[in-house]
Design a protein around this motif. Structure first.
Motif, PDB file in Angstrom:
ATOM      1  N   ALA A 164     -12.974  37.393  -3.882  1.00 18.42           N
ATOM      2  CA  ALA A 164     -13.263  38.824  -3.810  1.00 18.42           C
ATOM      3  C   ALA A 164     -12.889  39.527  -5.107  1.00 18.42           C
ATOM      4  CB  ALA A 164     -12.514  39.443  -2.627  1.00 18.42           C
ATOM      5  N   ASP A 165     -11.762  39.153  -5.707  1.00 17.60           N
ATOM      6  CA  ASP A 165     -11.368  39.760  -6.991  1.00 17.60           C
ATOM      7  C   ASP A 165     -12.352  39.395  -8.094  1.00 17.60           C
ATOM      8  OD1 ASP A 165      -9.175  40.950  -5.836  1.00 17.60           O
ATOM      9  OD2 ASP A 165      -7.790  39.323  -6.354  1.00 17.60           O
ATOM     10  N   ALA A 166     -12.852  38.154  -8.078  1.00 14.42           N
ATOM     11  CA  ALA A 166     -13.758  37.706  -9.133  1.00 14.42           C
ATOM     12  C   ALA A 166     -15.075  38.462  -9.113  1.00 14.42           C
ATOM     13  CB  ALA A 166     -14.009  36.206  -8.998  1.00 14.42           C
ATOM     14  N   ILE A 167     -15.528  38.857  -7.933  1.00 16.21           N
ATOM     15  CA  ILE A 167     -16.816  39.564  -7.840  1.00 16.21           C
ATOM     16  C   ILE A 167     -16.625  41.064  -7.635  1.00 16.21           C
ATOM     17  CG2 ILE A 167     -17.968  37.516  -6.929  1.00 16.21           C
ATOM     18  CD1 ILE A 167     -17.813  38.712  -4.143  1.00 16.21           C
ATOM     19  N   GLY A 168     -15.386  41.534  -7.640  1.00 19.39           N
ATOM     20  CA  GLY A 168     -15.117  42.956  -7.479  1.00 19.39           C
ATOM     21  C   GLY A 168     -15.425  43.488  -6.096  1.00 19.39           C
ATOM     22  N   ASP A 169     -15.196  42.688  -5.083  1.00 20.28           N
ATOM     23  CA  ASP A 169     -15.510  43.070  -3.696  1.00 20.28           C
ATOM     24  C   ASP A 169     -14.304  43.792  -3.097  1.00 20.28           C
ATOM     25  OD1 ASP A 169     -16.372  43.346  -1.135  1.00 20.28           O
ATOM     26  OD2 ASP A 169     -16.633  41.212  -0.722  1.00 20.28           O
ATOM     27  N   ARG A 170     -14.532  45.029  -2.625  1.00 15.72           N
ATOM     28  CA  ARG A 170     -13.481  45.807  -1.959  1.00 15.72           C
ATOM     29  C   ARG A 170     -13.924  46.241  -0.564  1.00 15.72           C
ATOM     30  NH1 ARG A 170      -8.416  45.778  -3.489  1.00 15.72           N
ATOM     31  NH2 ARG A 170      -8.169  47.919  -2.726  1.00 15.72           N
ATOM     32  N   ASN A 171     -14.771  45.451   0.068  1.00 17.97           N
ATOM     33  CA  ASN A 171     -15.273  45.800   1.397  1.00 17.97           C
ATOM     34  C   ASN A 171     -14.194  45.589   2.458  1.00 17.97           C
ATOM     35  OD1 ASN A 171     -17.862  46.440   0.468  1.00 17.97           O
ATOM     36  ND2 ASN A 171     -18.520  44.292   0.592  1.00 17.97           N
ATOM     37  N   TRP A 172     -14.352  46.326   3.558  1.00 18.12           N
ATOM     38  CA  TRP A 172     -13.469  46.117   4.715  1.00 18.12           C
ATOM     39  C   TRP A 172     -13.903  44.833   5.425  1.00 18.12           C
ATOM     40  CZ3 TRP A 172     -11.023  50.638   7.693  1.00 18.12           C
ATOM     41  CH2 TRP A 172     -10.606  51.627   6.797  1.00 18.12           C
ATOM     42  N   ARG A 173     -12.946  44.022   5.798  1.00 22.85           N
ATOM     43  CA  ARG A 173     -13.247  42.753   6.449  1.00 22.85           C
ATOM     44  C   ARG A 173     -12.395  42.598   7.713  1.00 22.85           C
ATOM     45  NH1 ARG A 173     -16.170  39.456   3.154  1.00 22.85           N
ATOM     46  NH2 ARG A 173     -16.258  40.026   0.945  1.00 22.85           N
ATOM     47  N   PRO A 174     -12.925  41.906   8.718  1.00 23.77           N
ATOM     48  CA  PRO A 174     -12.131  41.673   9.936  1.00 23.77           C
ATOM     49  C   PRO A 174     -11.090  40.594   9.728  1.00 23.77           C
ATOM     50  CG  PRO A 174     -14.258  40.595  10.124  1.00 23.77           C
ATOM     51  CD  PRO A 174     -14.292  41.373   8.832  1.00 23.77           C
ATOM     52  N   LEU A 175     -10.193  40.488  10.682  1.00 24.45           N
ATOM     53  CA  LEU A 175      -9.157  39.465  10.616  1.00 24.45           C
ATOM     54  C   LEU A 175      -9.773  38.075  10.629  1.00 24.45           C
ATOM     55  CD1 LEU A 175      -5.821  39.457  12.543  1.00 24.45           C
ATOM     56  CD2 LEU A 175      -7.262  37.434  12.652  1.00 24.45           C
ATOM     57  N   SER A 176     -10.824  37.861  11.407  1.00 27.22           N
ATOM     58  CA  SER A 176     -11.455  36.554  11.494  1.00 27.22           C
ATOM     59  C   SER A 176     -12.095  36.180  10.167  1.00 27.22           C
ATOM     60  CB  SER A 176     -12.518  36.546  12.598  1.00 27.22           C
ATOM     61  OG  SER A 176     -13.226  35.330  12.601  1.00 27.22           O
ATOM     62  N   MET A 177     -11.849  34.950   9.734  1.00 23.51           N
ATOM     63  CA  MET A 177     -12.426  34.473   8.487  1.00 23.51           C
ATOM     64  C   MET A 177     -13.876  34.036   8.662  1.00 23.51           C
ATOM     65  SD  MET A 177      -9.140  32.387   6.966  1.00 23.51           S
ATOM     66  CE  MET A 177      -9.901  32.104   5.371  1.00 23.51           C
TER      67      MET A 177
ATOM     68  N   ARG B 130      -5.964  41.741   2.600  1.00 24.00           N
ATOM     69  CA  ARG B 130      -5.438  40.845   1.579  1.00 24.00           C
ATOM     70  C   ARG B 130      -3.988  40.430   1.877  1.00 24.00           C
ATOM     71  NH1 ARG B 130      -8.033  41.294  -3.655  1.00 24.00           N
ATOM     72  NH2 ARG B 130     -10.017  42.404  -3.434  1.00 24.00           N
ATOM     73  N   ALA B 131      -3.279  41.258   2.635  1.00 26.67           N
ATOM     74  CA  ALA B 131      -1.882  40.941   2.945  1.00 26.67           C
ATOM     75  C   ALA B 131      -1.745  39.906   4.064  1.00 26.67           C
ATOM     76  CB  ALA B 131      -1.140  42.217   3.339  1.00 26.67           C
ATOM     77  N   LEU B 132      -2.840  39.599   4.760  1.00 26.74           N
ATOM     78  CA  LEU B 132      -2.779  38.619   5.833  1.00 26.74           C
ATOM     79  C   LEU B 132      -2.545  37.229   5.260  1.00 26.74           C
ATOM     80  CD1 LEU B 132      -5.787  39.833   8.044  1.00 26.74           C
ATOM     81  CD2 LEU B 132      -3.355  40.247   8.434  1.00 26.74           C
ATOM     82  N   SER B 133      -1.777  36.415   5.986  1.00 29.10           N
ATOM     83  CA  SER B 133      -1.471  35.068   5.507  1.00 29.10           C
ATOM     84  C   SER B 133      -2.712  34.184   5.561  1.00 29.10           C
ATOM     85  CB  SER B 133      -0.367  34.446   6.373  1.00 29.10           C
ATOM     86  OG  SER B 133      -0.740  34.451   7.740  1.00 29.10           O
ATOM     87  N   GLY B 134      -2.833  33.290   4.590  1.00 31.21           N
ATOM     88  CA  GLY B 134      -3.926  32.336   4.551  1.00 31.21           C
ATOM     89  C   GLY B 134      -5.195  32.835   3.916  1.00 31.21           C
ATOM     90  N   ARG B 135      -5.201  34.072   3.375  1.00 36.26           N
ATOM     91  CA  ARG B 135      -6.429  34.632   2.788  1.00 36.26           C
ATOM     92  C   ARG B 135      -6.472  34.490   1.267  1.00 36.26           C
ATOM     93  NH1 ARG B 135      -5.707  34.995   8.115  1.00 36.26           N
ATOM     94  NH2 ARG B 135      -7.497  35.981   9.154  1.00 36.26           N
ATOM     95  N   GLY B 136      -5.570  33.675   0.686  1.00 36.34           N
ATOM     96  CA  GLY B 136      -5.497  33.543  -0.762  1.00 36.34           C
ATOM     97  C   GLY B 136      -6.800  33.128  -1.416  1.00 36.34           C
ATOM     98  N   PRO B 137      -7.464  32.027  -0.987  1.00 35.19           N
ATOM     99  CA  PRO B 137      -8.719  31.629  -1.638  1.00 35.19           C
ATOM    100  C   PRO B 137      -9.806  32.692  -1.544  1.00 35.19           C
ATOM    101  CG  PRO B 137      -7.821  29.821  -0.348  1.00 35.19           C
ATOM    102  CD  PRO B 137      -7.006  31.022  -0.018  1.00 35.19           C
TER     103      PRO B 137
ATOM    104  N   PRO C 184      -9.109  46.921   2.786  1.00 31.22           N
ATOM    105  CA  PRO C 184      -8.979  45.791   1.854  1.00 31.22           C
ATOM    106  C   PRO C 184      -7.530  45.375   1.591  1.00 31.22           C
ATOM    107  CG  PRO C 184     -10.596  47.364   1.058  1.00 31.22           C
ATOM    108  CD  PRO C 184      -9.939  47.999   2.236  1.00 31.22           C
ATOM    109  N   ASP C 185      -6.646  46.337   1.377  1.00 32.72           N
ATOM    110  CA  ASP C 185      -5.264  45.989   1.080  1.00 32.72           C
ATOM    111  C   ASP C 185      -4.580  45.316   2.267  1.00 32.72           C
ATOM    112  OD1 ASP C 185      -5.536  47.011  -1.464  1.00 32.72           O
ATOM    113  OD2 ASP C 185      -4.801  49.015  -0.905  1.00 32.72           O
ATOM    114  N   LEU C 186      -4.858  45.821   3.475  1.00 35.06           N
ATOM    115  CA  LEU C 186      -4.268  45.207   4.663  1.00 35.06           C
ATOM    116  C   LEU C 186      -4.830  43.808   4.884  1.00 35.06           C
ATOM    117  CD1 LEU C 186      -2.490  45.400   7.165  1.00 35.06           C
ATOM    118  CD2 LEU C 186      -4.375  46.554   8.360  1.00 35.06           C
TER     119      LEU C 186
END
Length: 495
Positions: free
Chosen positions: A114-127, A102-109, A98-100
């Motif tokens: 994810a913060d609003a719903i408390g989501d801490r799942n692992w996600r791929p680079l692809s949106m 979130r640090a990727l550019s363009g993932r702000g929205p 999750p931390d890595l």
């Protein structure tokens, strides 16, 4: 008797070798036919892909099996680029902490949600992971084409040229029929296609026009470089096919395609101006007289005359849709120009890792402004160079630049190899320019059919330097044998 038996064994070996290559020729022909019939749309939801992708995977496996032990030196760079591109698709699908992520550019929205719903799942680079999975599956098309090309061996050059010319002719004839039967015709067999414009084997008129312009240059180059002698029907047939493609280009309706057609005509003319190496029996006279007496003039002059007359008649009859569209709306009113600033901003926001291959359509919704809101929507950026940077970031751009450097180096090698090499280099540079410019205002290389054709063109380009060396070596050895036969003997009888 021993010599006769030896020659008989050699003929048997050659016959056996030809028989062993027949299955791959059949597979290659069926693969090209299916790509031409079903691969003209770039949409991920085209139902034809349900048939096309399994066929591509089977062809890739068979071609790789047959070409595993072949010499891959000529195709090494295209193979490496395609494998790295496939690997980049896989990397974009690997889940990240999750931390890595979130640090990727363009993932702000997405981070805010994810913060609003408390989501801490692992996600791929692809949106949009499922679209990147589709992009990964689509890599089966260029890879299968490359493997089948390599498996064809010595027949690959002739197969590629004949295949591209045949597909171009079929597309032009189908487009002319589509224009003749009108909007109600069932000849537009893709669901998402403009029934008002002739598109040939494609779903997009721009793609059909770009393909036609590139094919015109290939035909002109083949007419100049084809080994002599050829059957008497070959060159007249090439002239008829060239004229058919030109007629389709003029009624196609693509404004960019009309400009590329003018470029193709200019490049074709230059190909017929460049002189080939002089033969042993070259006739005397000036260069102009030799040109007027050559077969090149007998082919080019009627084509130029008929083309000029056809252009004039179509203009008088108001039957050139591309010119009508140019006069009806200025280029700045086109949506492609209006979204360019948005595309540039997207490329900067997602740099250097990109948003994921295939994700443009969904990601663009977050950037869409009121000025570009229309009843239809953009499923692609209509500028493939920017879209590659948006989706693939710096790694994709680096692979693209590496491929372009390889093409440029190969063209330079051809240009430096003699007059015949300059003809090949000019032909290759013309086709490359058409594809570069065409990708600047649309996305032709995202269609499976165009991907197959592009790999075939790369195979031809990779094989040309060695082919020209072999041809020149054969001509030199023949000239040495001829001079040895015709050299007068000395007085003592020795040569």
């Amino acid at each position: 008797m021993a010599a006769f038996a030896g020659r008989k064994r050699q003929r048997q070996k050659r016959g056996a070798a030809e028989q062993t290559t027949e299955p791959i020729v059949v597979v290659a022909a069926l693969f090209a036919f299916m790509m031409a019939a079903l691969g003209g749309s770039s949409r991920y939801d085209a139902m034809q892909l349900a048939i096309l992708l399994p066929i591509a995977c089977l062809a890739a496996g068979y071609g790789l099996l047959k070409s595993w032990d072949n010499d891959w030196r000529e195709l090494r760079t295209p193979l490496i680029v395609l494998l790295l591109w496939t690997g980049l698709c896989v990397v974009q699908l690997i889940p990240l902490p999750p931390d890595l992520w979130r640090a990727l550019s363009g993932r702000g929205p997405m981070t805010l949600v994810a913060d609003a719903i408390g989501d801490r799942n692992w996600r791929p680079l692809s949106m949009v992971p499922w679209r990147t999975q589709h992009a990964l599956w689509m890599m089966a098309v260029p890879l299968s084409t490359l493997f089948v090309w390599a498996a064809l061996g010595r027949k690959s050059m002739r197969f590629a040229i004949v295949t591209i010319i045949a597909i171009a002719l079929a597309s032009a004839l189908l487009g002319i029929l589509q224009a003749s039967y009108g909007e109600s015709s069932a000849l537009h067999y893709y669901k998402y296609s403009d029934p008002r414009q002739p598109v040939g084997l494609f779903a997009n008129p721009n793609h059909a026009a770009i393909f036609g312009a590139a094919s015109m240059i290939l035909i002109a180059g083949f007419a100049r470089m084809a080994p002599r002698p050829q059957p008497s029907w070959v060159f007249p047939s090439l002239g008829v096919i060239y004229f058919t493609l030109l007629m389709f280009q003029l009624i196609n309706g693509s404004r960019g395609g009309l400009a590329l057609t003018a470029l193709a005509l200019g490049c074709s003319g230059m190909l017929f101006v460049i002189e080939k190496p002089r033969s042993r029996r070259q006739r005397g006279g000036t260069k102009l007289s030799n040109l007027l007496r050559s077969h090149r003039f007998s082919i080019a002059a009627p084509l130029v005359l008929i083309s000029v007359v056809l252009l004039f008649l179509l203009y008088l009859a108001d039957r050139m849709p591309a010119l009508q569209r140019l006069s009806a709306a200025g280029p700045l009113d086109d949506l492609r120009f209006r979204v360019t600033p948005i595309l540039v901003r997207m490329a900067g926001d997602f740099f250097p890792w990109g948003s994921g291959f295939g994700s443009f359509e969904d990601v663009f919704y977050a950037y869409e402004t009121n000025e570009v809101l229309i009843p239809s929507y953009l499923n692609q950026a209509h500028d493939d160079w920017l879209q590659v940077v948006i989706e693939g970031g710096l790694p994709a751009a680096a692979l693209l630049i590496a491929g372009m450097i390889w093409i440029a180096r190969t063209l330079i090698r051809l240009w430096q190899s003699g007059r015949e090499g300059r003809i090949a280099a000019l032909c290759g540079a013309g086709i490359t320019t058409v594809l570069i410019l065409g990708s600047g205002f649309d996305y032709p290389l995202r269609t499976p059919l165009f991907q197959m054709v592009a790999i075939l063109l790369l195979g031809i380009l990779a094989h040309l330097p060695a082919t020209l060396r072999d041809r020149q070596a054969g001509e030199v050895s023949y000239s040495h044998r001829a001079s040895a036969v015709t050299e007068p003997a000395m007085e003592d009888g020795t040569p």
